[in-house]
Design a protein around this motif. Sequence first.
Motif, PDB file in Angstrom:
ATOM      1  N   ARG A 148      33.816  40.856  33.156  1.00 24.57           N
ATOM      2  CA  ARG A 148      32.819  41.342  34.127  1.00 24.57           C
ATOM      3  C   ARG A 148      32.155  40.179  34.865  1.00 24.57           C
ATOM      4  O   ARG A 148      31.809  40.293  36.037  1.00 24.57           O
ATOM      5  CB  ARG A 148      31.785  42.221  33.430  1.00 24.57           C
ATOM      6  N   VAL A 149      31.995  39.052  34.176  1.00 19.09           N
ATOM      7  CA  VAL A 149      31.472  37.851  34.861  1.00 19.09           C
ATOM      8  C   VAL A 149      32.471  37.418  35.939  1.00 19.09           C
ATOM      9  O   VAL A 149      32.087  37.103  37.074  1.00 19.09           O
ATOM     10  CB  VAL A 149      31.238  36.689  33.869  1.00 19.09           C
ATOM     11  N   ALA A 150      33.756  37.436  35.566  1.00 16.24           N
ATOM     12  CA  ALA A 150      34.792  37.047  36.536  1.00 16.24           C
ATOM     13  C   ALA A 150      34.788  37.991  37.740  1.00 16.24           C
ATOM     14  O   ALA A 150      34.983  37.565  38.883  1.00 16.24           O
ATOM     15  CB  ALA A 150      36.161  37.029  35.863  1.00 16.24           C
ATOM     16  N   ILE A 151      34.539  39.275  37.480  1.00 14.82           N
ATOM     17  CA  ILE A 151      34.450  40.232  38.588  1.00 14.82           C
ATOM     18  C   ILE A 151      33.216  39.905  39.445  1.00 14.82           C
ATOM     19  O   ILE A 151      33.275  39.925  40.671  1.00 14.82           O
ATOM     20  CB  ILE A 151      34.399  41.687  38.064  1.00 14.82           C
ATOM     21  N   GLY A 152      32.124  39.558  38.788  1.00 17.77           N
ATOM     22  CA  GLY A 152      30.916  39.169  39.512  1.00 17.77           C
ATOM     23  C   GLY A 152      31.179  37.981  40.423  1.00 17.77           C
ATOM     24  O   GLY A 152      30.756  37.960  41.581  1.00 17.77           O
ATOM     25  N   PRO A 167      44.246  42.186  34.933  1.00 14.51           N
ATOM     26  CA  PRO A 167      42.851  41.958  34.526  1.00 14.51           C
ATOM     27  C   PRO A 167      42.504  42.512  33.147  1.00 14.51           C
ATOM     28  O   PRO A 167      41.499  42.123  32.574  1.00 14.51           O
ATOM     29  CB  PRO A 167      42.047  42.676  35.608  1.00 14.51           C
ATOM     30  N   THR A 168      43.323  43.426  32.630  1.00 12.24           N
ATOM     31  CA  THR A 168      42.999  44.013  31.333  1.00 12.24           C
ATOM     32  C   THR A 168      43.959  43.547  30.241  1.00 12.24           C
ATOM     33  O   THR A 168      43.924  44.043  29.119  1.00 12.24           O
ATOM     34  CB  THR A 168      43.041  45.563  31.401  1.00 12.24           C
ATOM     35  N   GLY A 176      39.339  47.659  28.606  1.00  9.07           N
ATOM     36  CA  GLY A 176      40.250  47.636  29.750  1.00  9.07           C
ATOM     37  C   GLY A 176      39.946  48.775  30.703  1.00  9.07           C
ATOM     38  O   GLY A 176      39.892  48.588  31.928  1.00  9.07           O
ATOM     39  N   LYS A 177      39.698  49.946  30.145  1.00 14.97           N
ATOM     40  CA  LYS A 177      39.395  51.115  30.979  1.00 14.97           C
ATOM     41  C   LYS A 177      38.087  50.888  31.739  1.00 14.97           C
ATOM     42  O   LYS A 177      37.973  51.205  32.923  1.00 14.97           O
ATOM     43  CB  LYS A 177      39.309  52.367  30.102  1.00 14.97           C
ATOM     44  N   ASP A 178      37.087  50.308  31.029  1.00 23.07           N
ATOM     45  CA  ASP A 178      35.800  50.022  31.679  1.00 23.07           C
ATOM     46  C   ASP A 178      35.971  49.054  32.858  1.00 23.07           C
ATOM     47  O   ASP A 178      35.310  49.196  33.895  1.00 23.07           O
ATOM     48  CB  ASP A 178      34.815  49.419  30.666  1.00 23.07           C
ATOM     49  N   ILE A 179      36.838  48.062  32.664  1.00 18.66           N
ATOM     50  CA  ILE A 179      37.066  47.076  33.731  1.00 18.66           C
ATOM     51  C   ILE A 179      37.702  47.733  34.952  1.00 18.66           C
ATOM     52  O   ILE A 179      37.281  47.499  36.096  1.00 18.66           O
ATOM     53  CB  ILE A 179      37.947  45.896  33.213  1.00 18.66           C
ATOM     54  N   ILE A 180      38.698  48.586  34.725  1.00 18.76           N
ATOM     55  CA  ILE A 180      39.338  49.276  35.854  1.00 18.76           C
ATOM     56  C   ILE A 180      38.339  50.193  36.550  1.00 18.76           C
ATOM     57  O   ILE A 180      38.269  50.233  37.786  1.00 18.76           O
ATOM     58  CB  ILE A 180      40.588  50.075  35.392  1.00 18.76           C
ATOM     59  N   ASP A 181      37.520  50.893  35.761  1.00 20.23           N
ATOM     60  CA  ASP A 181      36.487  51.763  36.357  1.00 20.23           C
ATOM     61  C   ASP A 181      35.526  50.941  37.210  1.00 20.23           C
ATOM     62  O   ASP A 181      35.147  51.354  38.307  1.00 20.23           O
ATOM     63  CB  ASP A 181      35.697  52.493  35.260  1.00 20.23           C
ATOM     64  N   LEU A 182      35.155  49.761  36.696  1.00 25.49           N
ATOM     65  CA  LEU A 182      34.227  48.895  37.432  1.00 25.49           C
ATOM     66  C   LEU A 182      34.862  48.422  38.751  1.00 25.49           C
ATOM     67  O   LEU A 182      34.206  48.416  39.798  1.00 25.49           O
ATOM     68  CB  LEU A 182      33.840  47.690  36.557  1.00 25.49           C
ATOM     69  N   LEU A 183      36.134  48.039  38.685  1.00 25.11           N
ATOM     70  CA  LEU A 183      36.822  47.584  39.905  1.00 25.11           C
ATOM     71  C   LEU A 183      36.910  48.720  40.931  1.00 25.11           C
ATOM     72  O   LEU A 183      36.695  48.510  42.128  1.00 25.11           O
ATOM     73  CB  LEU A 183      38.224  47.067  39.569  1.00 25.11           C
ATOM     74  N   LYS A 184      37.209  49.929  40.456  1.00 25.94           N
ATOM     75  CA  LYS A 184      37.306  51.073  41.373  1.00 25.94           C
ATOM     76  C   LYS A 184      35.944  51.399  41.975  1.00 25.94           C
ATOM     77  O   LYS A 184      35.823  51.690  43.167  1.00 25.94           O
ATOM     78  CB  LYS A 184      37.858  52.299  40.624  1.00 25.94           C
ATOM     79  N   SER A 198      49.588  45.281  37.013  1.00 27.05           N
ATOM     80  CA  SER A 198      49.438  45.785  35.651  1.00 27.05           C
ATOM     81  C   SER A 198      50.736  46.414  35.188  1.00 27.05           C
ATOM     82  O   SER A 198      51.422  47.049  35.973  1.00 27.05           O
ATOM     83  CB  SER A 198      48.325  46.831  35.617  1.00 27.05           C
ATOM     84  N   HIS A 199      51.087  46.210  33.928  1.00 32.18           N
ATOM     85  CA  HIS A 199      52.228  47.028  33.497  1.00 32.18           C
ATOM     86  C   HIS A 199      51.772  48.216  32.659  1.00 32.18           C
ATOM     87  O   HIS A 199      52.573  48.875  32.023  1.00 32.18           O
ATOM     88  CB  HIS A 199      53.353  46.243  32.816  1.00 32.18           C
ATOM     89  N   ASP A 200      50.467  48.486  32.730  1.00 37.73           N
ATOM     90  CA  ASP A 200      49.922  49.681  32.103  1.00 37.73           C
ATOM     91  C   ASP A 200      50.085  50.850  33.085  1.00 37.73           C
ATOM     92  O   ASP A 200      49.425  50.912  34.114  1.00 37.73           O
ATOM     93  CB  ASP A 200      48.431  49.446  31.790  1.00 37.73           C
ATOM     94  N   LEU A 201      50.969  51.776  32.753  1.00 40.12           N
ATOM     95  CA  LEU A 201      51.272  52.857  33.697  1.00 40.12           C
ATOM     96  C   LEU A 201      50.088  53.803  33.890  1.00 40.12           C
ATOM     97  O   LEU A 201      49.969  54.461  34.913  1.00 40.12           O
ATOM     98  CB  LEU A 201      52.519  53.629  33.259  1.00 40.12           C
ATOM     99  N   GLU A 202      49.191  53.820  32.902  1.00 32.76           N
ATOM    100  CA  GLU A 202      48.004  54.652  33.040  1.00 32.76           C
ATOM    101  C   GLU A 202      47.110  54.112  34.160  1.00 32.76           C
ATOM    102  O   GLU A 202      46.505  54.870  34.910  1.00 32.76           O
ATOM    103  CB  GLU A 202      47.243  54.645  31.711  1.00 32.76           C
ATOM    104  N   ILE A 203      47.050  52.780  34.264  1.00 33.18           N
ATOM    105  CA  ILE A 203      46.286  52.166  35.355  1.00 33.18           C
ATOM    106  C   ILE A 203      47.007  52.412  36.681  1.00 33.18           C
ATOM    107  O   ILE A 203      46.414  52.844  37.660  1.00 33.18           O
ATOM    108  CB  ILE A 203      46.111  50.648  35.112  1.00 33.18           C
ATOM    109  N   ALA A 204      48.317  52.157  36.665  1.00 31.16           N
ATOM    110  CA  ALA A 204      49.093  52.299  37.901  1.00 31.16           C
ATOM    111  C   ALA A 204      48.994  53.718  38.457  1.00 31.16           C
ATOM    112  O   ALA A 204      48.918  53.914  39.670  1.00 31.16           O
ATOM    113  CB  ALA A 204      50.547  51.915  37.650  1.00 31.16           C
ATOM    114  N   SER A 205      48.937  54.696  37.551  1.00 30.71           N
ATOM    115  CA  SER A 205      48.927  56.088  38.013  1.00 30.71           C
ATOM    116  C   SER A 205      47.628  56.438  38.737  1.00 30.71           C
ATOM    117  O   SER A 205      47.558  57.422  39.466  1.00 30.71           O
ATOM    118  CB  SER A 205      49.147  57.042  36.839  1.00 30.71           C
ATOM    119  N   GLN A 206      46.584  55.610  38.565  1.00 34.92           N
ATOM    120  CA  GLN A 206      45.317  55.871  39.256  1.00 34.92           C
ATOM    121  C   GLN A 206      45.321  55.347  40.688  1.00 34.92           C
ATOM    122  O   GLN A 206      44.434  55.652  41.475  1.00 34.92           O
ATOM    123  CB  GLN A 206      44.161  55.196  38.511  1.00 34.92           C
ATOM    124  N   ALA A 207      46.326  54.520  41.014  1.00 35.67           N
ATOM    125  CA  ALA A 207      46.363  53.882  42.334  1.00 35.67           C
ATOM    126  C   ALA A 207      46.852  54.862  43.399  1.00 35.67           C
ATOM    127  O   ALA A 207      47.471  55.879  43.092  1.00 35.67           O
ATOM    128  CB  ALA A 207      47.294  52.669  42.280  1.00 35.67           C
TER     129      ALA A 207
END
Length: 223
Positions: A148-152, A167-168, A176-184, A198-207
């Motif tokens: 989150r500091v890096a995002i800041g 990033p996760t 990891g989920k919190d970070i993606i939520d924060l980025l969105k 990301s190779h997390d398909l759960e993240i990719a599916s949100q794009a």
Amino acid sequence: MTILKTINLNKVYNSGNIETRALNNVNVKIEEKEFVAVIGPSGSGKSTFLHMLGGVDKPTSGEIYIGERKINDLNEKELAVYRRRNIGFIFQSYNLISVLNVEENISMPVLLDNKDKVEDLDELLDFLGLKDKRYNLPSELSGGQQQRVAIGRALAYKPGIILADEPTGNLDRKSGKDIIDLLKFSAKKYHQTLIIISHDLEIASQANRILNIEDGIMNEVDK
Ligand code: ADP
Ligand code: MG
């Protein structure tokens, strides 16, 4: 409006006598405020692609446009300033400065521009949930808090484009989920274009869109 565009982008690395074709004629157009996921096996060219888009490394051939501006033509100094103000980078390994506290790490890009402070630092710390950690060092934070500091830091200038390279990758599922939520959430709040590797398909599916790279060749994945 198109915010990022590549035309016949190629990147060949030469180390010793070994030649690696990391990007092979990549043509891509990304619209303002899109959330794009980039997937693909390890070594397929994902990070190389992000580095080219963000102007941290130069292509072997081909053109890169950010908005109307062709960034190939900028010199190193122009590129550094342009990058700092328009692009926020986030990495898997956070890349924080260990001797600087949260507030100082977040302020880094702005201090590098000889300005004395981030305009709305308190609001930003609040947004990141780091208000009570502002004087802590990175070593005193959890992985999720460090990211989150890096995002800041990436948000210090409220850039139009956020580029996040796995990033996760170092975080547990929940963080990891919190970070993606924060980025969105950030992308919505600041009207940003978001590109996440990301190779997390759960993240990719949100794009909105998924781009798949294999052996340097990019293809759009039908959703
Ligand atoms: P990914 O992020 O998808 O894992 P990379 O973009 O890091 O892949 O790497 C793509 C290919 O380019 C790999 O074969 C990698 O070994 C090579 N490569 C990346 N960076 C360099 C470099 N600085 N010098 C030489 N080869 C590199
Ligand atoms: Mg990579």
